[in-house]
Design an enzyme around this catalytic site. Structure first.
Site, PDB file in Angstrom:
ATOM      1  N   ASP A  28      12.852  29.531  69.638  1.00 37.53           N
ATOM      2  CA  ASP A  28      14.428  28.324  68.586  1.00 37.53           C
ATOM      3  C   ASP A  28      16.064  28.969  68.835  1.00 37.53           C
ATOM      4  O   ASP A  28      16.653  28.068  68.384  1.00 37.53           O
ATOM      5  CB  ASP A  28      14.741  28.739  67.417  1.00 37.53           C
ATOM      6  CG  ASP A  28      13.377  28.880  66.568  1.00 37.53           C
ATOM      7  OD1 ASP A  28      12.170  27.957  66.740  1.00 37.53           O
ATOM      8  OD2 ASP A  28      12.784  29.903  65.631  1.00 37.53           O
ATOM      9  N   LYS A  31      15.459  25.026  73.733  1.00 36.60           N
ATOM     10  CA  LYS A  31      15.818  24.555  74.427  1.00 36.60           C
ATOM     11  C   LYS A  31      15.114  23.026  74.821  1.00 36.60           C
ATOM     12  O   LYS A  31      15.428  22.903  76.085  1.00 36.60           O
ATOM     13  CB  LYS A  31      14.315  25.850  75.092  1.00 36.60           C
ATOM     14  CG  LYS A  31      14.273  27.077  75.228  1.00 36.60           C
ATOM     15  CD  LYS A  31      12.948  28.012  75.360  1.00 36.60           C
ATOM     16  CE  LYS A  31      12.076  27.779  74.146  1.00 36.60           C
ATOM     17  NZ  LYS A  31      12.446  28.644  72.994  1.00 36.60           N
ATOM     18  N   GLY A  55       8.524  23.754  69.209  1.00 38.55           N
ATOM     19  CA  GLY A  55       9.261  22.761  68.400  1.00 38.55           C
ATOM     20  C   GLY A  55       9.966  22.607  68.757  1.00 38.55           C
ATOM     21  O   GLY A  55      10.741  23.427  68.751  1.00 38.55           O
ATOM     22  N   HIS A  56      10.322  21.399  69.705  1.00 37.91           N
ATOM     23  CA  HIS A  56      11.024  21.455  70.260  1.00 37.91           C
ATOM     24  C   HIS A  56      11.866  20.237  69.851  1.00 37.91           C
ATOM     25  O   HIS A  56      11.500  18.698  69.869  1.00 37.91           O
ATOM     26  CB  HIS A  56      10.967  21.484  72.066  1.00 37.91           C
ATOM     27  CG  HIS A  56      10.351  22.199  73.037  1.00 37.91           C
ATOM     28  ND1 HIS A  56       9.590  22.452  73.930  1.00 37.91           N
ATOM     29  CD2 HIS A  56      10.741  24.196  72.112  1.00 37.91           C
ATOM     30  CE1 HIS A  56       9.315  23.959  73.765  1.00 37.91           C
ATOM     31  NE2 HIS A  56       9.871  24.875  73.266  1.00 37.91           N
ATOM     32  N   GLN A 239       8.572  29.343  73.316  1.00 35.83           N
ATOM     33  CA  GLN A 239       9.152  30.761  71.846  1.00 35.83           C
ATOM     34  C   GLN A 239      10.452  31.317  73.248  1.00 35.83           C
ATOM     35  O   GLN A 239      11.250  31.158  73.981  1.00 35.83           O
ATOM     36  CB  GLN A 239       7.278  31.274  72.672  1.00 35.83           C
ATOM     37  CG  GLN A 239       6.677  30.964  71.366  1.00 35.83           C
ATOM     38  CD  GLN A 239       5.431  30.185  71.793  1.00 35.83           C
ATOM     39  OE1 GLN A 239       5.331  30.382  72.978  1.00 35.83           O
ATOM     40  NE2 GLN A 239       5.480  28.355  71.265  1.00 35.83           N
TER      41      GLN A 239
HETATM   42  P1  IMP Z   1       1.674  32.484  66.845  1.00 34.15           P
HETATM   43  O1  IMP Z   1       2.160  32.180  68.416  1.00 34.15           O
HETATM   44  O2  IMP Z   1       1.525  31.759  65.960  1.00 34.15           O
HETATM   45  O3  IMP Z   1       0.645  32.711  67.304  1.00 34.15           O
HETATM   46  O4  IMP Z   1       2.513  32.875  66.168  1.00 34.15           O
HETATM   47  C1  IMP Z   1       2.834  34.743  66.590  1.00 34.15           C
HETATM   48  C2  IMP Z   1       4.297  34.708  66.142  1.00 34.15           C
HETATM   49  O5  IMP Z   1       5.767  33.997  66.794  1.00 34.15           O
HETATM   50  C3  IMP Z   1       5.050  34.573  64.739  1.00 34.15           C
HETATM   51  O6  IMP Z   1       6.097  35.577  64.657  1.00 34.15           O
HETATM   52  C4  IMP Z   1       5.486  32.987  65.273  1.00 34.15           C
HETATM   53  O7  IMP Z   1       6.666  32.942  63.777  1.00 34.15           O
HETATM   54  C5  IMP Z   1       6.497  33.351  66.449  1.00 34.15           C
HETATM   55  N1  IMP Z   1       5.990  31.756  67.510  1.00 34.15           N
HETATM   56  C6  IMP Z   1       5.704  31.216  67.696  1.00 34.15           C
HETATM   57  N2  IMP Z   1       5.778  30.108  68.040  1.00 34.15           N
HETATM   58  C7  IMP Z   1       7.447  30.043  67.986  1.00 34.15           C
HETATM   59  C8  IMP Z   1       8.555  28.813  68.235  1.00 34.15           C
HETATM   60  O8  IMP Z   1       8.329  28.144  68.904  1.00 34.15           O
HETATM   61  N3  IMP Z   1       9.305  29.408  68.015  1.00 34.15           N
HETATM   62  C9  IMP Z   1       9.567  30.725  66.899  1.00 34.15           C
HETATM   63  N4  IMP Z   1       8.770  31.548  66.956  1.00 34.15           N
HETATM   64  C10 IMP Z   1       7.586  30.449  67.260  1.00 34.15           C
END
Ligand code: IMP
Length: 444
Positions: A28, A31, A55-56, A239
């Site tokens: 977040d 990017k 989520g971009h 991420q």
């Molecule tokens: P997962 O990727 O859904 O398995 O989540 C694992 C961890 O990564 C959790 O803490 C999510 O909140 C975090 N996470 C996954 N995708 C994002 C993102 O795009 N932005 C911020 N945190 C993310």
């Protein structure tokens, strides 16, 4: 006649430039906006890891677009978009995103290429992710519930269905039956929740697969050809580094490698193909989900950052945890990514604060440390050591030159440069495509 090696050497001298954009905090960092901005200079934009957990958000001329799977280059009509082999793909989400863009007049078909090697996210992966999270109690990761972890597990277990399986109906049915049997056994007998109808899963895959098949391609070959023909390439990380499955705050991480090295593996190009790594860093810190966050604030400043920065997850809508800039964690991320230059985003969110803090070390059981702990449990005992800097009261929104920034804002950025040991090459001063300061362009 030229030998293959000579041909390679000759074309290499004309090759385009490749830039990797990665988040160097917990995701977040903004990017999407930066990728969209840099895309002006590229032939193709590539996603190389993660899935629709990302989520971009892009704001162009006041209009907001949130992308989860499709690379942020899609809003520039002449740019090719590639989903590389490192991405795990949920077909319903992909098609929904394509339909939404096309209904707004954005041409996707014909411009989007998807690696035939992408593993698919199945409905059972999503059920497994959610069942585990609800059973996890205090130890839950706080995942996005999108099935990302179980899908990457199946990839490593050599159980995945891939895009290429959509082309062979018998193989698709056989592999799906095997995966569904295992997933449903775990759902029913371990998690004690309802299984998923395997027949309905196959029918959906066959139906959606017909629409996706024309997008499948040998994307590594395509990117190599583009590069050799002189096109610039942009690799869009999802991420952030602290969520990397190897280098992040394990086990509170995502299931892919989010660091720059994976741009090679997740796209199929060799590491020699890359020229520059842009590390995107928010002017403060945020994190969604559970896990260590030493500089987290629970006071009025934390609320200021959340409200002014509109810190809600763009995929799940969850409120993000907010805190001061953590230079210790960011310095570690610079190391793991080999960052060439930084882009500091959301500087304007700090406008109006009397003073600012940068965490330059941790106090761990009385000892001062300047690197992140090796054992994740030690984070609980890490007390941030702050350096205080004066804030500024003028607005920085939309400023496009360094000289126009308040002196204290420049001082804050200079300090970030000093503590991270890399130059600030770009600064984002607002959500719109036009609101930036570009000190050194990554494609120059
Ligand atoms: P997962 O990727 O859904 O398995 O989540 C694992 C961890 O990564 C959790 O803490 C999510 O909140 C975090 N996470 C996954 N995708 C994002 C993102 O795009 N932005 C911020 N945190 C993310």
């Amino acid at each position: 006649m030229l030998r293959a090696a000579d041909q390679g050497l000759m074309t290499a001298s004309r090759a385009g430039r490749s830039v990797i954009v990665v988040g160097i905090q917990w995701g977040d960092e903004g990017k999407g906006k930066i990728v969209d901005l840099l895309t002006e200079r590229v032939g193709a934009v590539v996603r190389f890891q993660g899935g629709h957990n990302a989520g971009h958000t892009l704001i162009i001329g006041g209009e907001k677009t949130v992308l989860h799977l499709i690379p942020s280059g899609i809003l520039r009509p002449d740019v090719a978009c590639v989903i590389g082999n490192g991405v795990v793909l949920h077909l319903p989400s992909l098609l929904q995103e394509i339909d939404r863009l096309e209904s707004r007049g954005v041409q996707v078909t014909g411009r989007l290429r998807i690696s035939a090697a992408c593993p698919l996210i199945l409905p059972t992966h999503i059920e497994l992710d959610r069942a585990r999270e609800s059973a996890g109690g205090a130890r839950a990761i706080g995942t996005t519930g999108r099935g990302i972890g179980p899908a990457y597990e199946d990839k490593a277990a050599r159980r995945s269905l891939r895009i290429s399986d959509l082309f062979d109906p018998a193989r698709l049915a056989e592999r799906l039956a095997a995966a569904a049997a295992l997933h449903n056994f775990v759902l029913e007998h371990y998690h004690k929740v309802a299984p998923v109808d395997a027949g309905a899963m196959l029918e959906e895959l066959q139906r959606l697969g017909e629409r996706v098949k024309p997008l499948a391609a040998d994307t590594a070959l395509f990117l190599d050809e583009q590069r050799r023909a002189g096109a610039n390439l942009l690799f869009e990380g999802a991420q952030g580094a602290m969520l990397d499955v190897d280098h992040g705050t394990y086990p509170y991480v995502t299931s892919s490698n989010t660091t720059a090295g994976f741009a090679a593996t997740g796209s199929g190009l060799g590491i020699g193909a890359f020229d520059y790594v842009l590390g995107i860093v928010k002017a403060y810190s945020t994190r969604v989900g559970a896990g260590p966050f030493p500089t987290e604030l629970f006071d009025d400043t934390g609320r200021h950052l959340a409200e002014v920065g509109v810190e809600f997850g763009s995929t799940t809508g969850r409120p993000r945890r907010c805190g001061w800039f953590d230079a210790v964690a960011a310095r570690r991320a610079v190391l793991h990514n080999g960052v060439t230059g930084l882009c500091v985003t959301k500087l304007d969110v700090l406008d109006g604060l009397d003073s600012l803090k940068i965490c330059v070390g941790y106090r761990l059981r009385g000892q001062l440390v300047d690197s992140t702990p090796v054992f994740v449990d030690q984070y609980a005992d890490c007390e941030p050591v702050y350096e205080e800097l004066p804030g500024w009261h003028a607005s920085t929104v939309g400023i496009t030159t360094l000289e126009a920034l308040p002196a204290n804002a420049r001082r804050y950025l200079e300090r970030i440069e000093e503590v991270l040991g890399v130059p600030v090459d770009m600064i984002s001063t607002g959500a719109d495509r036009a609101q930036n300061i570009i000190v050194r362009h990554p494609f120059d």
